[in-house]
Design an enzyme around this catalytic site. Sequence first.
Site, PDB file in Angstrom:
ATOM      1  CG  ASP A   1      -2.257   0.548   1.048  1.00  0.00           C
ATOM      2  OD1 ASP A   1      -2.354   1.625   0.433  1.00  0.00           O
ATOM      3  OD2 ASP A   1      -3.237  -0.081   1.491  1.00  0.00           O
ATOM      4  CG  ASP A  33      -4.721   5.788   0.870  1.00  0.00           C
ATOM      5  OD1 ASP A  33      -5.661   4.999   1.030  1.00  0.00           O
ATOM      6  OD2 ASP A  33      -4.581   6.837   1.523  1.00  0.00           O
ATOM      7  CD  GLU A  62      -9.096   4.537  -1.511  1.00  0.00           C
ATOM      8  OE1 GLU A  62     -10.043   4.410  -0.729  1.00  0.00           O
ATOM      9  OE2 GLU A  62      -8.191   5.371  -1.331  1.00  0.00           O
ATOM     10  CG  ASP A 102     -11.549   2.314   3.829  1.00  0.00           C
ATOM     11  OD1 ASP A 102     -11.053   2.364   4.973  1.00  0.00           O
ATOM     12  OD2 ASP A 102     -10.906   2.573   2.800  1.00  0.00           O
TER      13      ASP A 102
HETATM   14  C1  NOJ Z   1      -8.324   5.157   2.083  1.00  0.00           C
HETATM   15  C2  NOJ Z   1      -7.981   4.070   3.037  1.00  0.00           C
HETATM   16  O1  NOJ Z   1      -8.466   2.848   2.540  1.00  0.00           O
HETATM   17  C3  NOJ Z   1      -8.588   4.466   4.364  1.00  0.00           C
HETATM   18  O2  NOJ Z   1      -8.547   3.415   5.292  1.00  0.00           O
HETATM   19  C4  NOJ Z   1      -7.876   5.680   4.852  1.00  0.00           C
HETATM   20  O3  NOJ Z   1      -8.466   6.135   6.053  1.00  0.00           O
HETATM   21  C5  NOJ Z   1      -7.917   6.806   3.816  1.00  0.00           C
HETATM   22  N1  NOJ Z   1      -7.663   6.345   2.496  1.00  0.00           N
HETATM   23  C6  NOJ Z   1      -6.890   7.870   4.146  1.00  0.00           C
HETATM   24  O4  NOJ Z   1      -5.602   7.397   3.867  1.00  0.00           O
END
Ligand code: NOJ
Length: 551
Positions: free
Chosen positions: A113, A215, A284, A342
Amino acid sequence: MTATEPQAAAATGAADAPRWWDEAVGYQVYIRSFADSDGDGVGDLRGIHDRLDHLAWLGVKIVWITPFYPSPMLDHGYDVADYRDIDPRFGTLDDFDALVARAHDLDLKVVIDLVPNHTSDRHEWFAKARSSRDNPHRDYYLWRDPAGDGGPPNNWKGHFGGDAWTYDENTGQYWCHLFLPEQPDLNWRNPAVAEEFDGILEFWFARGADGFRIDVAHALLKHSDLPDLPPAEAKLAEGVEGPVELPEFESLDHVYDVDQPEVTAVYRRWRGLADGHDALLLGEVYILDADRFSRYVDDDDGLHLGFWFPPLHVGWDAGELRKALTKGAAIRGVSWVQGSHDRTRAATRFGGGELGKARQLALATLMMGLPGTPFVYQGEELGLLNGEVPRERWADPIAVRAGEIGHSRDGCRTPMLWEPGPGWGFTTADDAWLPYGDRSDADTVAVQRDDPHSMLRRYRALIALRNAEPDLRGGPVTWLTHSGPILAYRRGEAIVAANAGDGLESLALPAGPWVVVFATDGKRAGEREVERARLGGQAAVVLKAVGVSST
Ligand code: NOJ
Ligand code: MG
């Protein structure tokens, strides 16, 4: 297959040689909750290493591991204090090397990640940046003078609630943060930041990483003038249920803080690095509109894949599911997910209990044969529902920092359940960092491995079928239904169909005969279907043409 679907063929990139991720099924490991090797109640790299056999047995080929870098853990690792090391709670660089070596022995690719939108406020870059206005690192971040009234420079809000700006007394300016104040956003218009990240990518490629999950890939650049955002008007993509994030964040129309046209230049740059290592860039890309999403996954110079999130935002409704799936299937470079660390777990979102689990498996079946790369979120293979986390154990900043707003992500982050007994095979500690939730022995890997009708065995059979069946991994898709409760498509000599309704339905089949090669109820494999396939409520099947050519 007839020649009537030239567009579909082009959209799936049928002419291109597949890359390793086009063929593979992926698996998301949420490191804190996967396996704890040292008895501190928090998952770690050795724990993952010791459980890689499970993933190989399951049949997945890509393991994405959530952040393991040194971090104050205010956002559980998405606040990175050093991009080139491992947090001692998760292990050491040697542990990482051992994990990669073991994974490669098992034919598993390791995707790590990368968190490039923001750092932790404990990162040395930020410490330097906030030390004075003329520090060379100042411009690594986004600083602005206060507005005329002394307040924040604009009306932006953070994803976790509150203003997207925090005032620094020492230097008299605000810094920008789309998440927590302790997650300052980097300034991607500064070439020095881009150069730093080139080095970080190369550091992990040299250690054997096979790619990066990126991310917040849609947000690295902000509009250079940082203008106020207009209020949101019902702007959700068609067929998508909102709200997507916290209400305060959603009250604004995010036209200047995310999804700026220039952001894809970052990925063009990284492609130059990644392609030299045959490595994957998986974004993402939290954009629910297909056209806007597509800009990120350009085959020549964009991200190789982006997570396609609309299926996480629809209810169990055939029409909504159809839109989310057909739109994603028409984009080259989607990665299919129905859960993550999430979002509320799919089985819970889809109604909970056995019903929710059946729906989750039916959707997994549909995703497994579509163009793109499906990912399983840890625990989905067990059909886990969200874990119960009492308020006093909440850990997610969305819950504990945004206070009364009950959007906690803790319920989808509770520990994996490996075997019955204290600690569930997750840890030897008296307690884990989050409670396990309301669980039973039947939820565990060990029990489900021994039960031929378990969710785990169904997932394994489904993944094995995809791995064995080229028609489920390549070639154009023809949708066989456009309305009604059955969602069905043909790909080569395979048909995948699911009944999103409650009652018995039947699907008219192209000339066959067809044989059932996978069924969510597990009982019908080998049965022949001619003319029509029968499907009970929430059931899904994969059929294969027998003895006939598909043309
Ligand atoms: C997306 C991540 O999947 C999440 O867990 C995180 O809080 C936010 N981005 C900020 O990095
Ligand atoms: Mg541990």
